[in-house]
Write a protein that holds these residues in place. Structure first.
Motif, short mmCIF file in Angstrom:
data_model
loop_
_atom_site.label_atom_id
_atom_site.label_comp_id
_atom_site.label_asym_id
_atom_site.label_seq_id
_atom_site.Cartn_x
_atom_site.Cartn_y
_atom_site.Cartn_z
N ALA A 84 0.95 -1.09 -0.09
CA ALA A 84 0.08 0.01 0.09
C ALA A 84 0.79 1.17 0.09
O ALA A 84 1.69 1.39 0.82
CB ALA A 84 -1.01 -0.01 1.33
N LEU A 86 1.27 5.17 0.27
CA LEU A 86 0.40 6.53 0.48
C LEU A 86 1.32 7.81 0.32
O LEU A 86 2.47 7.81 0.94
CB LEU A 86 0.08 6.50 2.05
N LEU A 152 -5.66 7.39 5.63
CA LEU A 152 -5.04 6.33 6.50
C LEU A 152 -6.13 5.38 6.98
O LEU A 152 -5.94 4.31 6.98
CB LEU A 152 -4.55 7.19 7.96
N LEU A 155 -6.23 2.37 4.58
CA LEU A 155 -5.46 1.38 4.74
C LEU A 155 -5.86 0.32 5.43
O LEU A 155 -5.43 -0.94 5.15
CB LEU A 155 -4.21 1.80 5.55
N ARG A 160 -2.57 -4.78 3.41
CA ARG A 160 -1.49 -5.07 2.71
C ARG A 160 -0.45 -5.40 3.49
O ARG A 160 -0.22 -4.45 4.67
CB ARG A 160 -1.10 -3.78 1.64
N TRP A 163 3.47 -1.45 3.81
CA TRP A 163 3.28 -0.01 3.89
C TRP A 163 4.31 0.80 3.29
O TRP A 163 5.25 0.68 4.16
CB TRP A 163 2.62 0.60 5.26
N LEU A 165 5.04 4.72 3.28
CA LEU A 165 3.96 6.07 3.68
C LEU A 165 5.00 7.03 3.63
O LEU A 165 5.97 7.21 4.35
CB LEU A 165 3.55 5.79 5.02
N HIS A 187 -0.63 -2.94 13.03
CA HIS A 187 -0.14 -3.47 11.56
C HIS A 187 1.28 -4.34 11.97
O HIS A 187 1.32 -5.34 11.42
CB HIS A 187 0.22 -2.25 10.59
#
Ligand SMILES: Nc1ncnc2c1ncn2[C@@H]1O[C@H](COP(=O)(O)OP(=O)(O)OP(=O)(O)O)[C@@H](O)[C@H]1O
Length: 215
Positions: A84, A86, A152, A155, A160, A163, A165, A187
């Motif tokens: 993921a 971001l 956020l 997520l 996933r 991350w 980020l 996470h």
């Protein structure tokens, strides 16, 4: 002594140039399940560049990236489905409400058996970011911090393992930072991994990669 877990994602000797200038060189790291790497550096030091290389949006000029011990090729579908990303942009539709954005993300993820389960997950994700009060108004009317919280929340709807980020806490107030910290802790505790670009060290711990470039 317990042996250290083998890295799932590793980088060795990565170097990246932009417009003929070396932005990154000699980047080495390994990330195992539960691992966090904080990429720390001033403006222009190459944090975003590194994240873009890791997620396949840009390529390195030298060095290797490995995923589960195998060389990582650009666009590898298994890797793309594991991550993921971001970025600075939140990647949400500002004409939709937070709830609509999250429903859309949940449908795309395809992990829910039915609409009821999907709605429950969306409600949980909104609550985890304290977004209930603004859940039904268009994102374009929200503040930068509120928009970041919607990103956020997303997520949580498409889990996933990795991350990536880019400055996730920029624009977040103290309460929102604490909520993000809990989200990140959960996470990592579940075996996830994260690479986080940041100007200031987050209290989350993990390994730190300091980039040198000038501000
Ligand atoms: N597409 C590009 N073309 C030319 N130069 C680029 C490009 N992308 C990044 N750069 C340069 O690479 C360097 C690193 O940029 P990058 O965005 O990775 O830094 P950063 O550490 O994320 O900065 P910030 O903290 O300001 O977000 C900068 O000098 C930037 O000008």
């Amino acid at each position: 002594m317990t042996p250290a877990a083998a890295p799932v994602l590793s980088a060795s000797g990565l170097a990246v140039s932009r417009a003929g200038r070396t932005v990154l060189q000699g980047i080495d790291f390994g990330l195992a399940p539960g691992g966090l790497l904080q990429v720390l550096g001033a403006n222009g030091s190459g944090k975003t560049t590194l994240l873009r290389v890791l997620c396949g949006l840009a390529s390195a000029d030298a060095g290797t990236l490995q995923w589960h011990g195998r060389p990582l090729r650009a666009g590898d579908p298994g890797f793309q489905q594991a991550l993921a990303y971001l970025g600075h942009a939140n990647g949400i539709d500002i004409d939709l409400t937070p709830a609509e954005n999250l429903h859309f993300a949940a449908r795309l993820a395809g992990r829910h058996a039915d609409a009821g389960q999907r709605a429950a997950s969306v409600a949980r994700a909104l609550a985890a970011q304290a977004l209930e009060r603004v859940a039904q108004v268009p994102v374009r009317t929200l503040s930068q911090g509120q928009r970041r919280r919607v990103a956020l929340a997303r997520l949580a709807l498409a889990p996933r393992i990795l991350w990536l980020l880019d400055e996730p806490v920029t624009a977040l107030d103290a309460d929102a930072c604490a909520r993000f910290q809990r989200q990140l802790d959960a996470h990592l505790a579940a075996g996830g991994m994260a690479v986080i670009a940041t100007h200031q060290l987050l209290p989350a711990g993990g390994a730190v990669l300091r980039l040198g470039g000038a501000a």
